[in-house]
Design a protein around this motif. Structure first.
Motif, mmCIF file in Angstrom:
data_model
loop_
_atom_site.group_PDB
_atom_site.id
_atom_site.type_symbol
_atom_site.label_atom_id
_atom_site.label_comp_id
_atom_site.label_asym_id
_atom_site.label_seq_id
_atom_site.Cartn_x
_atom_site.Cartn_y
_atom_site.Cartn_z
ATOM 1 N N ALA A 187 0.824 -1.203 0.000
ATOM 2 C CA ALA A 187 0.000 0.000 0.000
ATOM 3 C C ALA A 187 0.864 1.261 0.000
ATOM 4 O O ALA A 187 0.572 2.236 -0.716
ATOM 5 C CB ALA A 187 -0.935 -0.010 1.210
ATOM 6 N N THR A 222 3.965 1.528 -1.116
ATOM 7 C CA THR A 222 4.582 1.621 -2.449
ATOM 8 C C THR A 222 3.582 2.143 -3.468
ATOM 9 O O THR A 222 3.923 2.948 -4.340
ATOM 10 C CB THR A 222 5.107 0.247 -2.894
ATOM 11 N N ALA A 223 2.334 1.680 -3.352
ATOM 12 C CA ALA A 223 1.281 2.132 -4.270
ATOM 13 C C ALA A 223 1.044 3.630 -4.144
ATOM 14 O O ALA A 223 0.908 4.337 -5.149
ATOM 15 C CB ALA A 223 -0.010 1.368 -3.990
ATOM 16 N N VAL A 224 1.009 4.124 -2.913
ATOM 17 C CA VAL A 224 0.813 5.567 -2.694
ATOM 18 C C VAL A 224 1.981 6.353 -3.298
ATOM 19 O O VAL A 224 1.792 7.432 -3.880
ATOM 20 C CB VAL A 224 0.663 5.869 -1.195
ATOM 21 N N THR A 282 -5.683 8.938 -11.498
ATOM 22 C CA THR A 282 -5.589 7.915 -10.453
ATOM 23 C C THR A 282 -6.751 8.012 -9.467
ATOM 24 O O THR A 282 -7.252 6.989 -8.997
ATOM 25 C CB THR A 282 -4.257 8.038 -9.697
ATOM 26 N N THR A 327 -9.412 5.077 -8.786
ATOM 27 C CA THR A 327 -9.639 4.593 -7.425
ATOM 28 C C THR A 327 -11.113 4.647 -7.063
ATOM 29 O O THR A 327 -11.676 3.683 -6.521
ATOM 30 C CB THR A 327 -8.829 5.423 -6.421
ATOM 31 N N GLY A 342 -0.246 1.819 -9.674
ATOM 32 C CA GLY A 342 -0.289 2.064 -8.239
ATOM 33 C C GLY A 342 -1.679 1.850 -7.654
ATOM 34 O O GLY A 342 -1.818 1.349 -6.531
ATOM 35 N N VAL A 343 -2.708 2.198 -8.423
ATOM 36 C CA VAL A 343 -4.086 1.988 -7.959
ATOM 37 C C VAL A 343 -4.362 0.504 -7.772
ATOM 38 O O VAL A 343 -4.922 0.073 -6.746
ATOM 39 C CB VAL A 343 -5.088 2.608 -8.958
ATOM 40 N N LEU A 347 -2.482 -0.776 -4.775
ATOM 41 C CA LEU A 347 -3.051 -0.289 -3.519
ATOM 42 C C LEU A 347 -4.145 -1.216 -3.009
ATOM 43 O O LEU A 347 -4.153 -1.592 -1.830
ATOM 44 C CB LEU A 347 -3.614 1.122 -3.722
ATOM 45 N N ILE A 400 -4.166 -3.533 0.445
ATOM 46 C CA ILE A 400 -5.190 -3.367 1.475
ATOM 47 C C ILE A 400 -5.930 -4.687 1.709
ATOM 48 O O ILE A 400 -6.227 -5.058 2.859
ATOM 49 C CB ILE A 400 -6.182 -2.262 1.080
#
Length: 467
Positions: free
Chosen positions: A157, A159-161, A190, A194, A393-394, A397, A401
Motif C-alpha cells: 500500500a 509503495t502504491a501511494v 488515479t 480509485t 499504483g491503484v 493499492l 489493502i
C-alpha cells in the motif's frame, strides 16, 4: 461352471481398467480446477496481480537487460500449471528481494539473478520434499503469520501511494518529484480510477460465513434487500473494473507515445542457457538467495497457504506442495533467463479482491503472457514502459489493502500484540525475517509468562501494570 467363466473376464476387465481410471480422474480434476465460475469476474481477477508484476519486470528489463520474452513465456506456463493444480487464483510474482538487489547494485546482473533464483528454488524443493516446510507451517503461530501478512500488505500500500503521488523512474527505483494533477498519468486519473474501483467492488469480496467472531455479510442480509438494490448490486458486480482500468492504461500508453508502434518487433526473443560463473554463483547466493529465502518461506509459502485456507476453506493446501512448485519454477526457468518467480500472498489477495475464484483466473492470465511472449517478445517493454505508473499504483493499492485486512481476525490482545510488533519491526527494518524472529521471541516470552502465571487472565498478559 459357465457362470464362473463368464464372471472371470468381467473381473479381469475391472482389474485392467482400474489403472486407466487414474488419468481420467486427473483430467477431470484439472477440468474442474480450470472451470469459469464467472467469465468476467475471473478475467477481472487476473488483473489484480499486475500492480506488482509489471513494475518489477519492466524495471529489470530496462535496467539489467532481463529477457522479457522468455520471462513472459515461462511465467505464462507457471500460471497455467498452478491454476490447473490448485484450482484457485494462485499468483506468480517476481522474487522481490532478488529484484531489489539487482536494481540497487549495478554489478548484480542476469547471471547473478539467475543463480540466486536457482539456489532459492533448490532450497525450497528440499524443504518441501523433506517435510520441513510442513513442520514450520504447523509450529509458526497464526499471530506471527498475520504480522508478516499485515507488513507485506502495508508495504504494498505504501509503495502504491508512492507510485500514485510521485513520478517514478522504475529502472532506478527513484521518485522524480510530485506528479502533476492533470495529464495522461496525472493525479486526477488515479483518483478517478480509485473511485471507480470503490464504487464497483466496495470494500472487497463478501464472505458468506462467520469466522472467529468476524461478522460477515450473510445470505439473510442479502435476502432482506429490496429487489431494485439486488438488481443494482448484480449489475455493478459484473463490471470488470480492474480489466477496464488496465485496458485504459494500455490505450493511454499508445497515446503518450504513438511512435511506439514502430518499435514493436514481432516474434519471440532468442532463448539460450544462461552461463553462470563461479563468481556469479557466489554473489547470487550471498546477495540474492540469503535475503530472499526468509521472504519466500514466510510470504510465498506459509502466508500463501494460510491465506488460501482462509479464502477457500473447502480446499486443502499443502505447504510442502506449494514449496516444491515454487522451487521447480526457478530450478527450470532460471537456466533460460526467466526472472525468478514465487507465489505471493499479496497477489492472491489482489486477484481475490477483483473476483478471481478458480484456477481459470490465473490460467487465463498465463495464456495471455505466453502469447505475448511468443508474438512480441522483449519489444513489449516499449509499450509497458509508457503504461501510466499511477494506474499500476491503484491496482497495487487495493491488493495491499486486501492482504492487510486478513489480520482482522486477531481477537485477543495477546495475538494483536505479537502481530503488531512483527509488522512494526518488518516495516521499519525492511526485513520480514527480522520481524519474524522478533515476533517468535516475543511469542515465546508471552507463553513463558502465561505458564508461570497460570491464574492470570490471558487478556492481561500484555496490559500495562498500574503504579
Amino acid at each position: 461352471m459357465e457362470s464362473q467363466n463368464q464372471q472371470l473376464p468381467q473381473t479381469q476387465l475391472t482389474q485392467n481398467s482400474s489403472p486407466a481410471k487414474f488419468p481420467v480422474k486427473v483430467l477431470h480434476q484439472v477440468k474442474s480446477n480450470l472451470i469459469f465460475r464467472s467469465k468476467w469476474a475471473e478475467l477481472n481477477g487476473a488483473m489484480g496481480d499486475l500492480g506488482t508484476y509489471v513494475p518489477i519486470v519492466v524495471a529489470l528489463t530496462l535496467a539489467r537487460d532481463l529477457n522479457l520474452g522468455t520471462t513472459l513465456i515461462f511465467t505464462g506456463i507457471y500460471n497455467i500449471i498452478t491454476g490447473a493444480i490448485y484450482g484457485v487464483p494462485m499468483p506468480v510474482q517476481p522474487m522481490k528481494a532478488i529484484a531489489a538487489t539487482a536494481l540497487s547494485n549495478p554489478d548484480f546482473g542476469v547471471p547473478e539473478i539467475m543463480a540466486a533464483g536457482i539456489i532459492t528454488g533448490g532450497t525450497l524443493i528440499f524443504l518441501g520434499a523433506t517435510g520441513l516446510m510442513k513442520l514450520a507451517y504447523k509450529l509458526i503461530p497464526l499471530s506471527v503469520v498475520r504480522g508478516v501478512q499485515l507488513a507485506q500488505g502495508l508495504s504494498f500500500a505504501l509503495t502504491a501511494v508512492k507510485y500514485i503521488k510521485n513520478v517514478q523512474n522504475l529502472p532506478k527505483s527513484k521518485s522524480l518529484g510530485q506528479r502533476h494533477w492533470f495529464g495522461l498519468d496525472g493525479l486526477v486519473l488515479t483518483i478517478v480510477c480509485t473511485g471507480f474501483i470503490v464504487l464497483v467492488n466496495g470494500a472487497g469480496g463478501e464472505y458468506l460465513r462467520r469466522r472467529q467472531g468476524d461478522q460477515a455479510v450473510s445470505a439473510d442480509v442479502c435476502e432482506e434487500e429490496k429487489p431494485s438494490t439486488k438488481r443494482w448490486r448484480k449489475v455493478v458486480g459484473k463490471i470488470p473494473s480492474a480489466f477496464l482500468i488496465f485496458v485504459l492504461g494500455v490505450i493511454l500508453a499508445f497515446i503518450r507515445k504513438p511512435k511506439v508502434v514502430h518499435e514493436i518487433k514481432f516474434g519471440p526473443s532468442a532463448m539460450e542457457v544462461v552461463k553462470i560463473s563461479r563468481h556469479a554463483w557466489k554473489d547470487g547466493f550471498i546477495k540474492g538467495a540469503i535475503p530472499q529465502l526468509p521472504l519466500s518461506i514466510l510470504n510465498s509459502v506459509i502466508a500463501v497457504c494460510k491465506l488460501s485456507s482462509d479464502l477457500f476453506p473447502e480446499r486443502d493446501f499443502s505447504p510442502s506442495s506449494i514449496s516444491v512448485t515454487v522451487g521447480l519454477m526457478n530450478v527450470v526457468g532460471c537456466w533460460f533467463g526467466a526472472m525468478p518467480m514465487c507465489h505471493g500472498a499479496g497477489g492472491l489477495a489482489g486477484q481475490y479482491k477483483f473476483g478471481g475464484r478458480t484456477g481459470a483466473c490465473v490460467a487465463l492470465l498465463g495464456a495471455a503472457k505466453f502469447v505475448l511472449g511468443l508474438v512480441l517478445g522483449t519489444s513489449l517493454v516499449r509499450i509497458l514502459s509508457q503504461f501510466p505508473v499511477g494506474v499500476l499504483g491503484v491496482l497495487l493499492l487495493f491488493a495491499g489493502i486486501e492482504l492487510a485486512m486478513c489480520a482482522r481476525d486477531m481477537n485477543t490482545k495477546e495475538e494483536a500484540f505479537v502481530m503488531l510488533i512483527c509488522t512494526a519491526v518488518s516495516l521499519v527494518g525492511s526485513s520480514a525475517a527480522l520481524g519474524f524472529v522478533v515476533a517468535m521471541i516475543l511469542y515465546g516470552l508471552l507463553w513463558l509468562r502465561k505458564f508461570a502465571c497460570r491464574n492470570e487472565p490471558l487478556d492481561s498478559l500484555t496490559s500495562a501494570e498500574g503504579p
